[in-house]
Motif scaffolding. Structure first.
Motif, mmCIF file in Angstrom:
data_model
loop_
_atom_site.group_PDB
_atom_site.id
_atom_site.type_symbol
_atom_site.label_atom_id
_atom_site.label_comp_id
_atom_site.label_asym_id
_atom_site.label_seq_id
_atom_site.Cartn_x
_atom_site.Cartn_y
_atom_site.Cartn_z
ATOM 1 N N GLU A 138 0.120 -11.947 2.876
ATOM 2 C CA GLU A 138 -0.208 -10.610 2.370
ATOM 3 C C GLU A 138 -1.653 -10.236 2.713
ATOM 4 O O GLU A 138 -1.951 -9.080 2.990
ATOM 5 C CB GLU A 138 0.033 -10.533 0.864
ATOM 6 N N TYR A 142 -2.751 -7.280 5.200
ATOM 7 C CA TYR A 142 -3.685 -6.247 4.753
ATOM 8 C C TYR A 142 -4.769 -6.021 5.808
ATOM 9 O O TYR A 142 -5.095 -4.882 6.149
ATOM 10 C CB TYR A 142 -4.318 -6.654 3.415
ATOM 11 N N SER A 145 -3.379 -4.270 8.737
ATOM 12 C CA SER A 145 -3.150 -2.846 8.434
ATOM 13 C C SER A 145 -4.445 -2.050 8.554
ATOM 14 O O SER A 145 -4.412 -0.845 8.787
ATOM 15 C CB SER A 145 -2.558 -2.687 7.025
ATOM 16 N N ILE A 231 -6.614 -6.876 -2.988
ATOM 17 C CA ILE A 231 -5.848 -6.093 -2.009
ATOM 18 C C ILE A 231 -4.725 -5.319 -2.683
ATOM 19 O O ILE A 231 -4.035 -4.534 -2.032
ATOM 20 C CB ILE A 231 -5.281 -6.999 -0.888
#
Length: 603
Positions: A138, A142, A145, A231
């Motif tokens: 994750e 992040y 992204s 996050i």
């Protein structure tokens, strides 16, 4: 010093050129035989920090700080003498005896070194967590992204702190046998406020959990602490969490990214200051290298002092929202107090530097930078804009509000341009009001605090000042002077301590270079006097005659002082009716006056 062989310290001192070392930390330029720059130890607008390559010492004529290459690093990095020696030995590939450098300094190998070592291990642990742990997907997703590349992740040593309460603590305890107390002092774990006696192992837990980790480094690349960013949005937790203050991490002392940006800042002769970590990372990844971020704090005087070592040209790039504008205005005050040139980039509504560069590209940002306005222009227009519709009654109020700000501008040209702009924006055709404004601004009423003190008039130094200069600069004369000067004849304890240090060094047959003498002096005031003398450039038509003249005056002054004291005692004896003692004291006065008329010194 007894722990490290003197010859090793001498070799390091010889190899570590002070100009080269200080240039790693700040900007200095040649000025005659010396180098000058803005002092890193106090705010100033005119360079008074002086480095002497000939003497291998530095001195600031503003605050009085001075020392040699060892002292400079000790103060700049807040480390011990032994740590400084080890650092320079490593840099110049000079071997230190193992038992000397690593085993014999339990006191000297301080908490600073311990925390530094723990931070390095923690950074490696967080970094490995991010790239090699399936549970950190994750976090990687992040960063992907946000278009953060693998190379950038590696450059910044970005990491991941897992959700677990004790992963980092358990890693250190099991793999490195690290005591909890050391991890706590490093700010890596926290202690529960309440814990039962049966749960000793559970009273500590990891400070950073479920956060992307940013190592916070100083200009040399040492990891001082960490920042962690969540996050997933949370109402319970702050977006960012920083290390607490420790032996080596002081909030507001550093700026993020300076270790990567310093060379580019020097080359470009300007620095962009951002608010956020990701703003700085985005710019660096896009090729805009002369950028730093404020580590989540308003700009502090220490951060400004750090930046002015590399450039005097500052461009503030804060978010376009109200909070960003407020931060820019606070930052301006800190920068203006130290006489820097300040411009501001106003980003489009809704953008921060990260989003703008990502959407528009680095060239668009640099185009905006080329159009950056002086901060004073931005502030005038914003102040006028905030008022709304300008009616005649509001003009005077705006002028009165802005006058103190305009008075604080650095130079006459800026102030004149600012007054001209304000009169145009407000369409001031009232000659009386315009005259008042000019008068107020030119009077330079204080706005940013105390003005920098003006340079002192030329000081008349005592004879000891010139003697010390001759001792440190003329090896032929030095021994002759030291053989003839008597410590009891020196009035000022500072000069007495300095000359005593020279005499001790001379009796040991060692060098009389000021850079070495400094290490024999414990008193801070004595060191300041010695470095002041060391960087001062004096010439003597006849050095030997000058030395003799100084010695004669010192001896005469000492005799005059003794005569004065004897007269005081004689008068006291007369008052007490001690006729015989009074007569004896008068005889001593007579003999000393005779000696005073015959003071002779020769080489």
């Amino acid at each position: 010093m007894s722990y490290i062989p003197e010859q090793v310290i001498d070799e390091i001192r010889t190899r570590a050129d002070i100009v080269e070392i200080i240039s790693d930390y700040m900007q200095i330029k040649q000025n005659g035989q010396n180098f000058k720059g803005l002092c890193p130890f106090h705010p100033e607008k005119t360079p008074s920090f002086t480095v002497s390559p000939a003497k291998q010492i530095y001195h600031c004529f503003g605050c009085g700080e001075g020392g040699n290459v060892f002292k400079f690093i000790m103060v700049q990095e807040s480390i011990s003498f032994v740590e400084t020696v080890e650092k320079l030995a490593y840099r110049f590939n000079i071997s230190l005896p193992k038992d000397e450098s690593s085993q014999s300094f339990p006191g000297e190998r301080s908490l600073t070194q311990k925390i530094e070592g723990l931070n390095k291990k923690a950074a490696d642990y967080f970094s490995q967590n991010l790239v090699n742990n399936s549970k950190s997907n994750e976090a990687l997703e992040y960063l992907i992204s946000r278009d953060i590349s693998d190379e950038t992740i590696k450059t910044y040593q970005l990491g991941w702190a897992a959700q677990s309460w004790r992963n980092l603590k358990d890693y250190f305890v099991k793999s490195h046998k690290t005591p909890h107390i050391d991890l706590d002092k490093a700010g890596l774990i926290k202690k529960k406020e309440k814990a039962g006696p049966d749960h000793k192992d559970d009273i500590y837990y990891d400070r950073f959990r479920a956060r992307i980790i940013f190592p916070l480094k100083d200009v040399r690349g040492r990891i001082l602490g960490f920042a962690g960013r969540i996050i997933v949005k949370s109402d319970q937790e702050a977006k960012y969490l920083n290390s607490p203050e420790t032996e080596i991490y002081k909030k507001g002392d550093q700026v993020f990214g300076l270790n990567l940006a310093k060379e580019s800042i020097r080359k470009e002769n300007r620095v962009f200051i951002f608010e956020g970590y990701f703003d700085q990372i985005r710019a660096h990844q896009a090729g805009i290298k002369n950028t730093v971020a404020t580590c989540g704090t308003a700009l502090t005087p220490k951060q400004v002092s750090l930046l002015k070592n590399y450039t005097k040209n500052i461009v503030l790039v804060f978010d376009s929202d109200q909070a960003g504008q407020n931060a820019a205005e606070k930052g301006y005050k800190a920068l203006a107090e130290q006489g820097l040139n300040i411009a501001l980039i106003k980003l489009p509504e809704g953008d921060d530097p990260d989003s703008f560069i990502q959407k528009q590209g680095p060239q668009s940002f640099l185009d905006l930078a080329d159009q950056a306005k002086p901060f004073w222009e931005y502030f005038i227009r914003k102040t006028v804009s905030d008022v709304g519709t300008i009616v005649p009654g509001k003009k005077r109020a705006i002028v009165e509000k802005l006058a103190p700000f305009l008075s604080g501008l650095n130079n006459h040209i800026e102030r004149s341009e600012a007054v001209k702009l304000l009169s145009e924006v407000l369409v001031i055709d009232d000659k009386t009001l315009l005259g008042e404004l000019k008068k107020t601004v030119e009077s330079r009423k204080p706005f940013l605090g105390k003005a920098e003190p003006s340079r002192k008039e030329e000081v008349k130094y005592p004879e000891e000042y010139y003697l010390v200069h001759l001792i440190g600069n003329n090896s032929v004369l030095a021994q002759k002077i030291l053989d003839r000067v008597e410590l009891e004849e020196i009035n000022d304890p500072k000069y007495q301590g300095i000359i005593q240090a020279f005499q001790r060094q001379s009796k040991s047959g060692l060098s009389l270079e000021p850079a070495q003498i400094i290490e024999l002096i414990d008193d801070e005031e004595e060191r300041k006097v010695l470095t002041l003398i060391g960087v001062s450039q004096l010439t003597f038509e006849n050095p030997e005659e000058s030395a003799l003249d100084c010695l004669r005056k010192i001896k005469s002054r000492h005799l005059e002082k003794k005569i004065k004291e004897l007269r005081r005692q004689r008068n006291e004896a007369e008052k007490q009716g001690q006729t015989e003692r009074s007569r004896q004291l008068q005889q001593l006065v007579k003999e000393m006056k005779s000696s005073l008329n015959q003071v002779a010194v020769s080489f």
